[in-house]
Design a protein around this motif. Structure first.
Motif, PDB file in Angstrom:
ATOM      1  N   ARG A 193      29.802  63.111  59.778  1.00 45.07           N
ATOM      2  CA  ARG A 193      29.071  61.872  59.534  1.00 45.07           C
ATOM      3  C   ARG A 193      27.791  61.792  60.368  1.00 45.07           C
ATOM      4  NH1 ARG A 193      33.914  57.630  58.965  1.00 45.07           N
ATOM      5  NH2 ARG A 193      32.155  56.297  58.534  1.00 45.07           N
TER       6      ARG A 193
ATOM      7  N   ILE B 144      24.135  60.195  59.006  1.00 44.49           N
ATOM      8  CA  ILE B 144      24.030  58.873  58.408  1.00 44.49           C
ATOM      9  C   ILE B 144      22.666  58.245  58.707  1.00 44.49           C
ATOM     10  CG2 ILE B 144      25.133  57.783  60.406  1.00 44.49           C
ATOM     11  CD1 ILE B 144      26.230  55.663  58.487  1.00 44.49           C
ATOM     12  N   ARG B 145      22.071  57.621  57.696  1.00 40.21           N
ATOM     13  CA  ARG B 145      20.804  56.909  57.824  1.00 40.21           C
ATOM     14  C   ARG B 145      20.920  55.556  57.136  1.00 40.21           C
ATOM     15  NH1 ARG B 145      16.246  61.561  56.372  1.00 40.21           N
ATOM     16  NH2 ARG B 145      16.812  63.021  58.056  1.00 40.21           N
ATOM     17  N   LYS B 146      20.174  54.592  57.655  1.00 38.26           N
ATOM     18  CA  LYS B 146      20.199  53.251  57.074  1.00 38.26           C
ATOM     19  C   LYS B 146      19.670  53.299  55.645  1.00 38.26           C
ATOM     20  CE  LYS B 146      18.826  48.468  57.970  1.00 38.26           C
ATOM     21  NZ  LYS B 146      18.438  48.178  56.577  1.00 38.26           N
TER      22      LYS B 146
ATOM     23  N   LYS C 258      23.460  47.494  57.081  1.00 33.33           N
ATOM     24  CA  LYS C 258      23.104  48.089  58.366  1.00 33.33           C
ATOM     25  C   LYS C 258      24.144  49.145  58.705  1.00 33.33           C
ATOM     26  CE  LYS C 258      25.534  44.739  61.318  1.00 33.33           C
ATOM     27  NZ  LYS C 258      25.361  43.759  62.429  1.00 33.33           N
ATOM     28  N   ILE C 259      23.860  49.946  59.736  1.00 29.18           N
ATOM     29  CA  ILE C 259      24.801  50.968  60.177  1.00 29.18           C
ATOM     30  C   ILE C 259      25.702  50.388  61.252  1.00 29.18           C
ATOM     31  CG2 ILE C 259      25.057  53.213  61.303  1.00 29.18           C
ATOM     32  CD1 ILE C 259      22.413  54.026  59.996  1.00 29.18           C
ATOM     33  N   ASP C 260      26.996  50.541  61.106  1.00 24.61           N
ATOM     34  CA  ASP C 260      27.974  50.069  62.075  1.00 24.61           C
ATOM     35  C   ASP C 260      29.173  51.002  62.056  1.00 24.61           C
ATOM     36  OD1 ASP C 260      29.007  47.837  63.893  1.00 24.61           O
ATOM     37  OD2 ASP C 260      30.593  47.934  62.382  1.00 24.61           O
TER      38      ASP C 260
ATOM     39  N   GLN D  79      29.362  54.154  62.355  1.00 28.00           N
ATOM     40  CA  GLN D  79      29.043  55.319  61.524  1.00 28.00           C
ATOM     41  C   GLN D  79      29.385  55.096  60.055  1.00 28.00           C
ATOM     42  OE1 GLN D  79      31.012  58.604  63.773  1.00 28.00           O
ATOM     43  NE2 GLN D  79      28.927  59.308  64.142  1.00 28.00           N
TER      44      GLN D  79
ATOM     45  N   HIS E  28      28.124  52.330  56.473  1.00 24.25           N
ATOM     46  CA  HIS E  28      27.224  51.306  55.963  1.00 24.25           C
ATOM     47  C   HIS E  28      27.993  49.984  55.906  1.00 24.25           C
ATOM     48  CE1 HIS E  28      24.182  54.272  54.897  1.00 24.25           C
ATOM     49  NE2 HIS E  28      25.109  54.981  54.279  1.00 24.25           N
TER      50      HIS E  28
ATOM     51  N   TRP F 262      32.741  47.933  54.943  1.00 23.23           N
ATOM     52  CA  TRP F 262      32.230  49.149  55.560  1.00 23.23           C
ATOM     53  C   TRP F 262      32.376  50.273  54.528  1.00 23.23           C
ATOM     54  CZ3 TRP F 262      34.532  45.304  58.200  1.00 23.23           C
ATOM     55  CH2 TRP F 262      33.985  44.903  59.433  1.00 23.23           C
TER      56      TRP F 262
ATOM     57  N   PRO G 138      29.704  56.875  54.626  1.00 22.88           N
ATOM     58  CA  PRO G 138      28.344  57.383  54.418  1.00 22.88           C
ATOM     59  C   PRO G 138      28.258  58.688  53.644  1.00 22.88           C
ATOM     60  CG  PRO G 138      29.065  57.901  56.636  1.00 22.88           C
ATOM     61  CD  PRO G 138      30.145  57.040  56.025  1.00 22.88           C
TER      62      PRO G 138
END
Length: 256
Positions: A26, A29-31, A152-154, A156, A158, A174, A177
């Protein structure tokens, strides 16, 4: 409803599925926008005809524990069938369709045959068949529109949260990703002091379909606290399945 009934019913209405080939990478991961995340989640939804699995279920309700083995058979959009056993002895069966919830328990020779109200009382959430099916398969319980959610990312993943807060309830999602299946979904109903969390772990790919290996469900209200852990083996897709079910004669009907 008596606690002894809860110990047998809850595993029959809170089932998901699992397999092999654990996915753990993971790091990249990008927003992403909520629109992009939800589109990918929609593309990842369960799209097979049938699923069967052997499940190991561990349930704890208000300090009392119960374990059992459960056979699951599911025909998408039509039927969810479950058969539970302890030490090899059959103890209960259940069948759920879009307009019916029915189960019987051999130990106390009781049965229920009615609508989704029995499940809704257990979970504290108004569900229909499609919503329950989505919960079982690692898909979003509710249909989400991108314009109503922030992304947003939380942890690891979305995390999608409502843009406009609701003082009665929060719906949090959640999303994984990599495979864009649901990793955890929470429903918080503040007015009624109810909380439902469903967490999916160790996703695996079986016949190009992502399926969780372990599911942990937490359901709380002002009086009860239930924790269910589900471990899945022998998952098979798209086989011809039968759904044998008949309430034995002489059993006492449980009222709503």
């Amino acid at each position: 409803m008596k606690l002894q009934h809860l110990l047998f019913i809850i595993p029959f209405v809170l089932i998901s599925c699992g397999g092999t080939k654990s996915i753990t990478n993971r790091a990249d991961i990008r927003k992403e926008s909520s629109k992009k995340v939800l589109k990918k989640h929609s593309n990842s939804k369960f799209n097979q005809n049938t699923l069967s699995a052997n499940l190991k279920v561990n349930l704890k309700v208000s300090g009392k524990s119960q374990g059992m083995n459960v056979k699951l058979r599911l025909e998408k959009d039509k039927t969810i069938w479950l058969s539970g056993s302890v030490f090899g002895f059959s103890i209960a069966k259940a069948i759920i369709t879009p307009d019916r919830v029915s189960y019987y328990v051999k130990i106390n020779k009781t049965y229920f045959d009615g609508d989704f109200s029995v499940i809704n009382r257990l979970l504290g959430v108004e569900l229909d068949f499609n919503m329950l099916q989505n919960l079982l398969l690692g898909d979003a319980l509710f249909e989400m529109k991108a314009k109503n959610y922030d992304s947003k990312i939380d942890q690891q993943a979305h995390l999608l949260t409502p843009i406009q807060g609701n003082e009665l309830a929060d719906l949090l999602f959640w999303i994984h990703p990599i495979n864009y299946k649901i990793e955890k979904q929470e429903i918080r109903a503040f007015e009624k002091h109810r909380f439902l969390s469903v967490e999916y772990k160790n996703y695996s790919e079986i016949e190009e379909t992502f399926i969780p290996g372990t599911v942990e469900i937490v359901a709380k209200d002002s009086k009860n606290n239930a924790v269910i852990q589900l471990d899945y083996k022998a998952v098979k897709l798209n086989e011809n399945l039968s759904f044998p079910y008949k309430i034995p004669s002489g059993y006492k009907r449980i009222k709503k």
